[in-house]
Design a protein around this motif. Structure first.
Motif, PDB file in Angstrom:
ATOM      1  N   ILE A   1     -17.236 -20.456  -5.481  1.00 34.53           N
ATOM      2  CA  ILE A   1     -16.279 -20.046  -6.502  1.00 34.53           C
ATOM      3  C   ILE A   1     -14.910 -19.845  -5.862  1.00 34.53           C
ATOM      4  CG2 ILE A   1     -15.632 -18.165  -8.085  1.00 34.53           C
ATOM      5  CD1 ILE A   1     -18.658 -17.835  -8.690  1.00 34.53           C
TER       6      ILE A   1
ATOM      7  N   SER B   1     -21.136 -13.562 -10.702  1.00 37.42           N
ATOM      8  CA  SER B   1     -20.266 -14.746 -10.735  1.00 37.42           C
ATOM      9  C   SER B   1     -19.188 -14.615 -11.812  1.00 37.42           C
ATOM     10  CB  SER B   1     -21.086 -16.016 -10.946  1.00 37.42           C
ATOM     11  OG  SER B   1     -21.782 -15.964 -12.176  1.00 37.42           O
TER      12      SER B   1
ATOM     13  N   TYR C   1     -15.326 -14.602 -10.908  1.00 32.15           N
ATOM     14  CA  TYR C   1     -14.389 -15.565 -11.499  1.00 32.15           C
ATOM     15  C   TYR C   1     -13.188 -14.846 -12.107  1.00 32.15           C
ATOM     16  CZ  TYR C   1     -16.258 -20.327 -11.350  1.00 32.15           C
ATOM     17  OH  TYR C   1     -16.639 -21.580 -10.952  1.00 32.15           O
TER      18      TYR C   1
END
Length: 163
Positions: free
Chosen positions: A18, A58, A62
């Motif tokens: 990421i 995640s 993000y």
């Protein structure tokens, strides 16, 4: 009580991709990408005490990564000389299929299209290309799912027209 660095380090390593994707989407030169990845990691660590483990790491990652990247991009845009230097020194992201010249051309056009998008649309495109669910995209960007669907539709139409 200080946050536990072990789970943080494990989660950061597990989701390192990421960092690379966000940095690659918002910083064109290798050194800038590395600096951005480091700044994102620092901001993630600072926010770690507020992370809610009942939510996807995640998604949380993000959201912070994109906020840091967009903030840095806006800062660079305020300094025109730096923005022009960044444009001149474009480091191409590696093509996963360099043996296919047509695919290389298409990827180059896609990268140029993405880099030309405003920060919010760039984030939306990044998450869409990551095949993130619309609900998660909405949560990360602070938009409604309907707004996400509309914006994705418009971006896809623009992409078809430009490519």
């Amino acid at each position: 009580m200080p946050p536990d660095p072990v789970p943080f380090a494990d989660l950061l390593e597990r989701h390192r991709g990421i960092l690379a994707k966000v940095a690659g989407s918002y910083a064109r030169q290798r050194e800038d990408r590395e600096d951005l990845m480091q700044e994102i990691a620092v901001q993630l660590w600072r926010a770690w005490p507020s992370y809610d483990p009942s939510r996807a790491f995640s998604t949380w990652m993000y959201r912070i990564a994109l906020n840091v990247a967009i903030s840095q991009l806006r800062g660079r845009m305020r300094a025109p000389g730096l923005a022009a230097a960044a444009e001149d020194g474009l480091d191409a992201l590696p093509d996963p299929a360099p043996h296919d010249p047509e695919r290389s051309r298409q990827l180059g056009r896609l990268y140029r299209f993405i880099h030309a998008l405003p920060p919010l649309e760039r984030a939306l495109m990044l998450l869409y290309l990551e095949e993130r669910p619309q609900r998660e995209i909405a949560e990360v960007l602070g938009l409604s799912e309907t707004n996400v669907a509309t914006k994705i539709g418009r971006l896809k139409a623009r992409l078809r027209n430009e490519l």
